[in-house]
Design a protein around this motif. Structure first.
Motif, PDB file in Angstrom:
ATOM      1  N   SER A  79       0.828  -1.198   0.000  1.00  0.00           N
ATOM      2  CA  SER A  79       0.000   0.000   0.000  1.00  0.00           C
ATOM      3  C   SER A  79       0.863   1.249   0.000  1.00  0.00           C
ATOM      4  O   SER A  79       1.951   1.261   0.575  1.00  0.00           O
ATOM      5  CB  SER A  79      -0.904   0.005   1.238  1.00  0.00           C
ATOM      6  N   GLU A  80       0.362   2.337  -0.626  1.00  0.00           N
ATOM      7  CA  GLU A  80       1.111   3.581  -0.581  1.00  0.00           C
ATOM      8  C   GLU A  80       1.004   4.239   0.791  1.00  0.00           C
ATOM      9  O   GLU A  80       1.806   5.106   1.135  1.00  0.00           O
ATOM     10  CB  GLU A  80       0.620   4.549  -1.658  1.00  0.00           C
ATOM     11  N   ASN A  81       0.016   3.832   1.580  1.00  0.00           N
ATOM     12  CA  ASN A  81      -0.152   4.350   2.938  1.00  0.00           C
ATOM     13  C   ASN A  81       0.333   3.301   3.937  1.00  0.00           C
ATOM     14  O   ASN A  81      -0.135   2.165   3.929  1.00  0.00           O
ATOM     15  CB  ASN A  81      -1.617   4.681   3.217  1.00  0.00           C
ATOM     16  N   TYR A  82       1.257   3.702   4.772  1.00  0.00           N
ATOM     17  CA  TYR A  82       1.835   2.764   5.731  1.00  0.00           C
ATOM     18  C   TYR A  82       2.211   3.524   6.992  1.00  0.00           C
ATOM     19  O   TYR A  82       2.869   4.567   6.929  1.00  0.00           O
ATOM     20  CB  TYR A  82       3.070   2.096   5.116  1.00  0.00           C
ATOM     21  N   THR A  83       1.759   3.007   8.124  1.00  0.00           N
ATOM     22  CA  THR A  83       2.137   3.577   9.416  1.00  0.00           C
ATOM     23  C   THR A  83       3.209   2.678  10.018  1.00  0.00           C
ATOM     24  O   THR A  83       2.937   1.525  10.377  1.00  0.00           O
ATOM     25  CB  THR A  83       0.940   3.658  10.373  1.00  0.00           C
ATOM     26  N   PRO A  84       4.440   3.151  10.114  1.00  0.00           N
ATOM     27  CA  PRO A  84       5.536   2.276  10.542  1.00  0.00           C
ATOM     28  C   PRO A  84       5.395   1.849  12.004  1.00  0.00           C
ATOM     29  O   PRO A  84       4.850   2.575  12.838  1.00  0.00           O
ATOM     30  CB  PRO A  84       6.784   3.144  10.339  1.00  0.00           C
ATOM     31  N   SER A  85       5.897   0.665  12.278  1.00  0.00           N
ATOM     32  CA  SER A  85       5.912   0.144  13.648  1.00  0.00           C
ATOM     33  C   SER A  85       6.997   0.880  14.427  1.00  0.00           C
ATOM     34  O   SER A  85       8.191   0.658  14.225  1.00  0.00           O
ATOM     35  CB  SER A  85       6.184  -1.362  13.647  1.00  0.00           C
ATOM     36  N   THR A  86       6.578   1.746  15.313  1.00  0.00           N
ATOM     37  CA  THR A  86       7.518   2.614  16.025  1.00  0.00           C
ATOM     38  C   THR A  86       8.447   1.838  16.943  1.00  0.00           C
ATOM     39  O   THR A  86       9.613   2.216  17.129  1.00  0.00           O
ATOM     40  CB  THR A  86       6.751   3.669  16.831  1.00  0.00           C
ATOM     41  N   GLY A  87       7.953   0.740  17.499  1.00  0.00           N
ATOM     42  CA  GLY A  87       8.817  -0.071  18.360  1.00  0.00           C
ATOM     43  C   GLY A  87       9.906  -0.752  17.569  1.00  0.00           C
ATOM     44  O   GLY A  87      11.086  -0.720  17.947  1.00  0.00           O
ATOM     45  N   LEU A  88       9.536  -1.367  16.468  1.00  0.00           N
ATOM     46  CA  LEU A  88      10.509  -2.041  15.602  1.00  0.00           C
ATOM     47  C   LEU A  88      11.583  -1.074  15.132  1.00  0.00           C
ATOM     48  O   LEU A  88      12.788  -1.363  15.230  1.00  0.00           O
ATOM     49  CB  LEU A  88       9.779  -2.656  14.405  1.00  0.00           C
ATOM     50  N   LEU A  89      11.186   0.074  14.619  1.00  0.00           N
ATOM     51  CA  LEU A  89      12.156   1.022  14.080  1.00  0.00           C
ATOM     52  C   LEU A  89      13.007   1.642  15.182  1.00  0.00           C
ATOM     53  O   LEU A  89      14.194   1.920  14.971  1.00  0.00           O
ATOM     54  CB  LEU A  89      11.438   2.088  13.257  1.00  0.00           C
ATOM     55  N   SER A  90      12.428   1.853  16.341  1.00  0.00           N
ATOM     56  CA  SER A  90      13.215   2.370  17.466  1.00  0.00           C
ATOM     57  C   SER A  90      14.307   1.376  17.865  1.00  0.00           C
ATOM     58  O   SER A  90      15.465   1.755  18.107  1.00  0.00           O
ATOM     59  CB  SER A  90      12.310   2.642  18.668  1.00  0.00           C
ATOM     60  N   ARG A  91      13.962   0.098  17.921  1.00  0.00           N
ATOM     61  CA  ARG A  91      14.943  -0.902  18.312  1.00  0.00           C
ATOM     62  C   ARG A  91      16.023  -1.072  17.238  1.00  0.00           C
ATOM     63  O   ARG A  91      17.213  -1.210  17.549  1.00  0.00           O
ATOM     64  CB  ARG A  91      14.248  -2.238  18.597  1.00  0.00           C
ATOM     65  N   LEU A  92      15.627  -1.024  15.977  1.00  0.00           N
ATOM     66  CA  LEU A  92      16.627  -1.133  14.911  1.00  0.00           C
ATOM     67  C   LEU A  92      17.557   0.078  14.908  1.00  0.00           C
ATOM     68  O   LEU A  92      18.758  -0.058  14.641  1.00  0.00           O
ATOM     69  CB  LEU A  92      15.930  -1.287  13.557  1.00  0.00           C
ATOM     70  N   HIS A  93      17.017   1.249  15.185  1.00  0.00           N
ATOM     71  CA  HIS A  93      17.869   2.436  15.290  1.00  0.00           C
ATOM     72  C   HIS A  93      18.862   2.280  16.435  1.00  0.00           C
ATOM     73  O   HIS A  93      20.048   2.617  16.293  1.00  0.00           O
ATOM     74  CB  HIS A  93      16.993   3.675  15.509  1.00  0.00           C
ATOM     75  N   LEU A  94      18.397   1.727  17.555  1.00  0.00           N
ATOM     76  CA  LEU A  94      19.277   1.499  18.694  1.00  0.00           C
ATOM     77  C   LEU A  94      20.385   0.511  18.346  1.00  0.00           C
ATOM     78  O   LEU A  94      21.554   0.717  18.700  1.00  0.00           O
ATOM     79  CB  LEU A  94      18.448   0.973  19.873  1.00  0.00           C
ATOM     80  N   ARG A  95      20.036  -0.559  17.633  1.00  0.00           N
ATOM     81  CA  ARG A  95      20.999  -1.608  17.334  1.00  0.00           C
ATOM     82  C   ARG A  95      21.933  -1.260  16.179  1.00  0.00           C
ATOM     83  O   ARG A  95      23.094  -1.661  16.163  1.00  0.00           O
ATOM     84  CB  ARG A  95      20.275  -2.912  17.000  1.00  0.00           C
ATOM     85  N   THR A  96      21.411  -0.552  15.171  1.00  0.00           N
ATOM     86  CA  THR A  96      22.193  -0.346  13.941  1.00  0.00           C
ATOM     87  C   THR A  96      22.605   1.096  13.707  1.00  0.00           C
ATOM     88  O   THR A  96      23.481   1.351  12.875  1.00  0.00           O
ATOM     89  CB  THR A  96      21.388  -0.816  12.715  1.00  0.00           C
ATOM     90  N   GLY A  97      21.950   2.048  14.383  1.00  0.00           N
ATOM     91  CA  GLY A  97      22.258   3.457  14.163  1.00  0.00           C
ATOM     92  C   GLY A  97      21.700   4.013  12.867  1.00  0.00           C
ATOM     93  O   GLY A  97      21.986   5.172  12.516  1.00  0.00           O
ATOM     94  N   GLN A  98      20.877   3.246  12.159  1.00  0.00           N
ATOM     95  CA  GLN A  98      20.336   3.705  10.884  1.00  0.00           C
ATOM     96  C   GLN A  98      19.185   4.686  11.101  1.00  0.00           C
ATOM     97  O   GLN A  98      18.491   4.647  12.115  1.00  0.00           O
ATOM     98  CB  GLN A  98      19.857   2.510  10.060  1.00  0.00           C
ATOM     99  N   PRO A  99      18.970   5.603  10.139  1.00  0.00           N
ATOM    100  CA  PRO A  99      17.874   6.572  10.272  1.00  0.00           C
ATOM    101  C   PRO A  99      16.516   5.878  10.201  1.00  0.00           C
ATOM    102  O   PRO A  99      16.398   4.760   9.677  1.00  0.00           O
ATOM    103  CB  PRO A  99      18.076   7.504   9.075  1.00  0.00           C
ATOM    104  N   VAL A 100      15.519   6.542  10.711  1.00  0.00           N
ATOM    105  CA  VAL A 100      14.156   6.021  10.666  1.00  0.00           C
ATOM    106  C   VAL A 100      13.312   6.920   9.777  1.00  0.00           C
ATOM    107  O   VAL A 100      13.619   8.105   9.601  1.00  0.00           O
ATOM    108  CB  VAL A 100      13.531   5.944  12.083  1.00  0.00           C
ATOM    109  N   PRO A 101      12.246   6.398   9.195  1.00  0.00           N
ATOM    110  CA  PRO A 101      11.335   7.265   8.443  1.00  0.00           C
ATOM    111  C   PRO A 101      10.567   8.174   9.388  1.00  0.00           C
ATOM    112  O   PRO A 101      10.621   8.002  10.615  1.00  0.00           O
ATOM    113  CB  PRO A 101      10.404   6.263   7.757  1.00  0.00           C
ATOM    114  N   VAL A 102       9.842   9.114   8.827  1.00  0.00           N
ATOM    115  CA  VAL A 102       9.022   9.992   9.662  1.00  0.00           C
ATOM    116  C   VAL A 102       7.959   9.153  10.369  1.00  0.00           C
ATOM    117  O   VAL A 102       7.218   8.394   9.737  1.00  0.00           O
ATOM    118  CB  VAL A 102       8.356  11.089   8.814  1.00  0.00           C
ATOM    119  N   MET A 103       7.914   9.273  11.684  1.00  0.00           N
ATOM    120  CA  MET A 103       6.926   8.554  12.487  1.00  0.00           C
ATOM    121  C   MET A 103       6.115   9.586  13.255  1.00  0.00           C
ATOM    122  O   MET A 103       6.639  10.261  14.140  1.00  0.00           O
ATOM    123  CB  MET A 103       7.615   7.575  13.439  1.00  0.00           C
TER     124      MET A 103
END
Length: 609
Positions: A311-335
């Motif tokens: 879908s063109e509309n997607y609400t990202p999983s804030t927990g998943l992206l927060s944890r990946l940012h913590l582990r990998t240091g990669q940027p997150v999309p707008v949440m």
């Protein structure tokens, strides 16, 4: 590669804190803290409301009459709607009880658990052989088919026991353990013959493996057996990662990125906690590139570049992206918000539970990542620029026509202006038997005629690994992005092509607050007289003028300029349905050229403002 020696040693000798298995220290104070955080207010309200509904309304049933509909007529929703309704009730009742430790009336929760344990199979009918002969020839009977949803159900029930340890009726606990063992652990782990998904290079290996692996970590007390179980899951996770090229792009789109890589991450974190950090699956450069994918393909929330069944509309999983940012240091999309309880119509446990446990509020309301994001192995390019406070974005793709959740869409492109995808991808249609069968490319969403690619001598693109696009050029020059593909290999021989070079030149003018795409198609045919129909797809009704087409959104527009002496324009409004069977209208522009000579060059200019 993680060897069995390492897995065995780490699992058998693990001394990790059981209270840390969900990635945080699980205490009553944790639930109390979550209940007071303002960014969870809307989600917590939904949990309470859904739990109250679950207590007051009768449980839905799954009778044979709806179970058999997929085999008899190929439809899925009639069975899946009540099936997922029960999972939604389970999730809400469990979280409501966990957030309120003083709650003692768990009758509704006990009943929904018992009802799920009563189901003939935890698999969906669409994942079971459609004939009785096929079922009898299958490796296991329907009640032991370990598919996506049997795996997810096993994990949901195992995590229910974990979150509410000591509070559930012992009979319910006993039955849950017995059902998971009989339906999932035994058929999967007590036979050397694999399920098909264990070697899959798409989301199935991560979702099934991750869900079952977490259930095992939560329930299995025999450390020797558990070591073997985890080793098998880790190998399935390796298969999943093989489906990603080195560039980290998810050819299935961001929704399936969240699904597959989400379960990969949820399992990796639980394994990390169980083994006290001895086994980590989130450390490689490839993992970091995969983690960065959503930020690369996000435009303005909630819009995303959505090639494939996405879908063109997607609400990202804030927990998943927060944890990946913590582990990998990669940027997150707008949440901009923590996802709704109902954002996932399947009500999968780890998404909502980890949103509550892992969301970092400091990562909310960030800025969109701008610039060029090129995925050379997958042949996707995305460019995003802020002009006068509005986001302008262009995306195009090559690749091949046998990708996971494939669409015949080589050379397809999107244009995003000020919050809307004005030239768009239709995303997934309604999933049915034929959608994943021989009739897949009769569906507009999957066929090349549902994408902004040409129809050549009456021929659409063909499906299969041999139908490919070759990247000829990717470069920046004089503030312009240039991307060229040879698309001749995407079409069958009957199209009569010797070559088709599609070139994109994308530029942004900050002083004028405008962006421009120049699209050229250079054809070389085997015959002297040919027919070309250039196709452009939008969800916005176009305005037709002589030599131009305008797609106007709420805050911006795209205007196409073409040679009216060469092309006859046609607009079609086509009724369709999105993935959730909601009505949608597809607006297709065809620019038709007849008597096209053996060599032809056409240019189209799109002005975005």
């Amino acid at each position: 590669m993680i060897t069995f020696n390492r897995v065995h040693s780490a699992v058998v000798h693990a001394k990790g804190d059981r209270q840390q298995l969900l990635g945080v220290h699980m205490t009553e104070q944790a639930a109390d803290t979550i209940s007071k955080l303002p960014h969870f207010a809307s989600l917590l309200k939904e949990i309470k409301e859904e739990a109250e509904r679950a207590r007051s309304e009768a449980l839905p049933e799954l009778p044979f009459s709806v179970f058999h509909l997929f085999a008899s007529q190929g439809t899925r929703k009639e069975y899946e709607n009540p099936y997922f309704d029960k999972r939604g009730r389970l999730l809400a009742l469990v979280l409501d009880a966990w957030l309120h430790p003083q709650q003692s009336d768990l009758e509704a929760l006990h009943n929904v658990i018992w009802s799920i344990c009563d189901e003939y199979t935890w698999s969906l009918p669409s994942h079971i052989a459609p004939t009785l002969e096929g079922v009898e020839a299958s490796r296991v009977p329907p009640e032991q088919v370990v598919d996506l949803f049997a795996s997810e159900t096993a994990h949901a029930l195992a995590e229910t026991l974990y979150l509410l340890e000591g509070r559930l009726n012992p009979w319910v606990v006993y039955r849950v353990r017995r059902e998971i063992e009989a339906r999932v652990f035994h058929p999967l782990f007590d036979s050397p013959k694999p399920f098909h998904w264990e070697s899959a290079i798409h989301n199935w290996s991560a979702v099934c493996g991750g869900a079952v692996g977490m259930a095992a970590l939560l329930l299995e007390e025999d450390r020797e057996r558990l070591a073997g179980m985890i080793d098998r899951v880790v190998r399935a996770m390796g298969s999943f990662l093989e489906g990603y090229e080195a560039d980290g792009c998810c050819a299935e789109g961001v929704g399936y990125w969240s699904y597959g890589f989400g379960y990969y991450t949820y399992f990796a974190e639980m394994l990390f906690a169980f083994t006290d950090g001895e086994l980590s699956l989130l450390q490689s450069d490839k993992i970091r590139r995969i983690a960065a994918f959503p930020a690369g393909v996000s435009v303005e929330a909630p819009k995303y570049v959505n090639f494939s069944d996405c879908s063109e509309n997607y609400t990202p999983s804030t927990g998943l992206l927060s944890r990946l940012h913590l582990r990998t240091g990669q940027p997150v999309p707008v949440m901009t918000e923590v996802p709704s309880l109902h954002a996932d119509h399947c009500y999968r446990f780890p998404q909502t539970v980890r949103n509550l446990l892992w969301t970092d509020p400091e990562l909310l309301f960030g800025k969109v990542a701008t610039g060029t994001f090129y995925y050379p192995d997958t042949a996707w390019v995305v460019d995003k620029q802020l002009l006068s406070g509005s986001l302008f974005a262009f995306a195009a793709k090559g690749g091949h026509n046998d990708e996971p959740h494939n669409h015949n869409d080589l050379g397809h492109f999107l244009l995003h202006v000020a919050g809307e995808n004005l030239l768009a991808d239709l995303g997934a249609g309604v999933y049915t038997r034929e959608y994943f069968g021989e009739g897949r490319y009769q569906y507009l969403h999957n066929a090349s005629e549902g994408h902004s690619v040409p129809l050549i001598n009456g021929m659409q693109q063909s499906a299969g690994r041999s139908f490919t696009a070759e990247v000829l050029r990717y470069e920046h020059q004089d503030n312009k992005l240039m991307f060229s593909l040879d698309l001749a290999g995407a079409y069958p021989q009957e199209a009569g092509l010797r070559s088709l070079i599609r070139s994109f030149t994308w530029s942004c003018d900050e002083s004028r607050g405008e962006a421009e795409l120049v699209l050229t198609d250079a054809f070389a045919f085997t015959e002297s007289l040919n027919e070309v129909k250039e196709v452009f797809i939008s969800l916005h009704e176009p305005i037709l003028e002589t030599g131009s087409v305008i797609w106007r959104g709420n805050s911006g527009e795209v205007k196409l300029f073409y040679d009216a002496n060469l092309f006859k324009v046609q607009h079609e409004a086509i009724d369709s349905q999105d993935h959730h069977a909601q009505a949608m209208v597809v607006h297709r522009i065809r620019l038709e050229a007849k008597a096209v000579p053996s060599e032809a060059f056409y240019s189209f200019r799109f002005v975005c403002k």
